[in-house]
Design an enzyme around this catalytic site. Structure first.
Site, PDB file in Angstrom:
ATOM      1  N   HIS A  97       2.465  -8.616   5.123  1.00 41.89           N
ATOM      2  CA  HIS A  97       1.402  -7.618   5.308  1.00 41.89           C
ATOM      3  C   HIS A  97       1.628  -6.411   4.416  1.00 41.89           C
ATOM      4  O   HIS A  97       0.690  -5.938   3.746  1.00 41.89           O
ATOM      5  CB  HIS A  97       1.345  -7.170   6.769  1.00 41.89           C
ATOM      6  CG  HIS A  97       0.427  -6.009   7.005  1.00 41.89           C
ATOM      7  ND1 HIS A  97      -0.921  -6.161   7.249  1.00 41.89           N
ATOM      8  CD2 HIS A  97       0.660  -4.665   7.014  1.00 41.89           C
ATOM      9  CE1 HIS A  97      -1.472  -4.970   7.405  1.00 41.89           C
ATOM     10  NE2 HIS A  97      -0.533  -4.046   7.264  1.00 41.89           N
ATOM     11  N   GLU A  98       2.859  -5.896   4.377  1.00 42.18           N
ATOM     12  CA  GLU A  98       3.137  -4.731   3.538  1.00 42.18           C
ATOM     13  C   GLU A  98       2.963  -5.057   2.067  1.00 42.18           C
ATOM     14  O   GLU A  98       2.494  -4.216   1.285  1.00 42.18           O
ATOM     15  CB  GLU A  98       4.549  -4.206   3.818  1.00 42.18           C
ATOM     16  CG  GLU A  98       4.766  -3.723   5.244  1.00 42.18           C
ATOM     17  CD  GLU A  98       3.738  -2.704   5.708  1.00 42.18           C
ATOM     18  OE1 GLU A  98       3.180  -1.968   4.863  1.00 42.18           O
ATOM     19  OE2 GLU A  98       3.465  -2.645   6.920  1.00 42.18           O
ATOM     20  N   HIS A 101      -0.539  -4.698   0.840  1.00 44.20           N
ATOM     21  CA  HIS A 101      -0.936  -3.367   0.358  1.00 44.20           C
ATOM     22  C   HIS A 101      -0.567  -3.190  -1.117  1.00 44.20           C
ATOM     23  O   HIS A 101      -1.309  -2.571  -1.878  1.00 44.20           O
ATOM     24  CB  HIS A 101      -0.250  -2.291   1.189  1.00 44.20           C
ATOM     25  CG  HIS A 101      -0.776  -2.179   2.586  1.00 44.20           C
ATOM     26  ND1 HIS A 101      -2.122  -2.053   2.861  1.00 44.20           N
ATOM     27  CD2 HIS A 101      -0.135  -2.168   3.784  1.00 44.20           C
ATOM     28  CE1 HIS A 101      -2.290  -1.968   4.172  1.00 44.20           C
ATOM     29  NE2 HIS A 101      -1.111  -2.043   4.753  1.00 44.20           N
ATOM     30  N   HIS A 105      -3.071  -2.387  -4.200  1.00 47.03           N
ATOM     31  CA  HIS A 105      -2.836  -1.320  -5.174  1.00 47.03           C
ATOM     32  C   HIS A 105      -2.982  -1.847  -6.599  1.00 47.03           C
ATOM     33  O   HIS A 105      -3.636  -1.226  -7.439  1.00 47.03           O
ATOM     34  CB  HIS A 105      -1.432  -0.743  -4.964  1.00 47.03           C
ATOM     35  CG  HIS A 105      -1.159   0.483  -5.771  1.00 47.03           C
ATOM     36  ND1 HIS A 105       0.106   0.966  -5.983  1.00 47.03           N
ATOM     37  CD2 HIS A 105      -1.989   1.339  -6.432  1.00 47.03           C
ATOM     38  CE1 HIS A 105       0.056   2.051  -6.727  1.00 47.03           C
ATOM     39  NE2 HIS A 105      -1.200   2.297  -7.006  1.00 47.03           N
TER      40      HIS A 105
END
Length: 228
Positions: A97-98, A101, A105
């Site tokens: 999940h991280e 991100h 980006h």
């Protein structure tokens, strides 16, 4: 604080605590399910970044429970110790999940870009908004503009909460799709990863709904007392 706002705040604090408890329970439960692929959270994150062509993001260890996050400024994926070292379904889900991100980006995902641009305004408004709203309620008959200023500042934080929702849901969708495609989570493990990320997303949903309801209440107070 106005009684109605205090009541709603207490209700949502209770709901938030229940959701937070459910999330922690899910993470602890799925931390007991060994990942058949045997990868640690750090290894899952590094592989996901590499397979998406991202080589300038570091995966680092962070302190605290569920302190995991991605920092677009330093380009780091910070994983809490249990997630960083864990070789289980929860670790794989949170780490992926991280990294979702980080992929956002890289792809200039518009909602993430917008949220990043709002961070300075949110930091400013968050430091003042409660004091201005409180003073605005007490002084509404003398200086109604003060409450209006507080409402505008609070609206900024509410907007930030709303923009956060598509960012978080999209990161989870990217994570789950990658975990399934690469078979890092087996068909038996995948529903657990999905469930863990669902409850993580629920914390943001509750925060956004609470912010909207509170904002509406302040607007109604302003409208009602300014007429009087």
């Amino acid at each position: 604080m106005h009684p109605s706002i205090m009541l709603v705040s207490l209700i949502f604090v209770g709901i938030s605590m229940l959701v937070s408890y459910a999330l922690k329970s899910k993470i602890q439960r799925y931390s007991q399910t060994p990942l058949r692929s045997g990868l640690s959270g750090r290894e899952v994150a590094e592989r996901m970044l590499r397979e998406n062509g991202i080589y300038d993001v570091q995966v680092v260890r962070a302190q605290g429970f569920l302190s995991d996050h991605y920092n677009p400024i330093t380009k780091t994926v910070s994983l809490s110790e249990g997630i960083f070292d864990g070789r289980n379904v929860a670790s794989a889900a949170v780490a992926a999940h991280e990294c979702g991100h980080a992929i956002q980006h890289q792809a200039n995902y518009p909602w993430l870009t917008l949220r990043s641009k709002l961070v300075p305004a949110v930091q400013f408004s968050s430091s003042l908004v409660q004091w201005i709203l409180l003073a605005g309620i007490f002084l509404i008959k003398v200086f109604p503009g003060l409450l209006l200023a507080g409402i505008i500042l609070f609206a900024v934080t509410t907007l930030f909460s709303l923009i956060t929702l598509p960012v978080e849901f999209d990161a989870s969708n990217r994570a789950l799709a990658w975990l399934e495609r690469t078979r890092i989570t087996t068909p038996e493990e995948h529903p657990q990863a999905k469930d863990a990320l669902k409850w993580a997303a629920m914390t943001y949903v509750v925060a956004a709904v609470a912010s909207i309801v509170t904002l509406v209440q302040y607007i109604l107070i302003y409208q009602g007392r300014s007429r009087n």
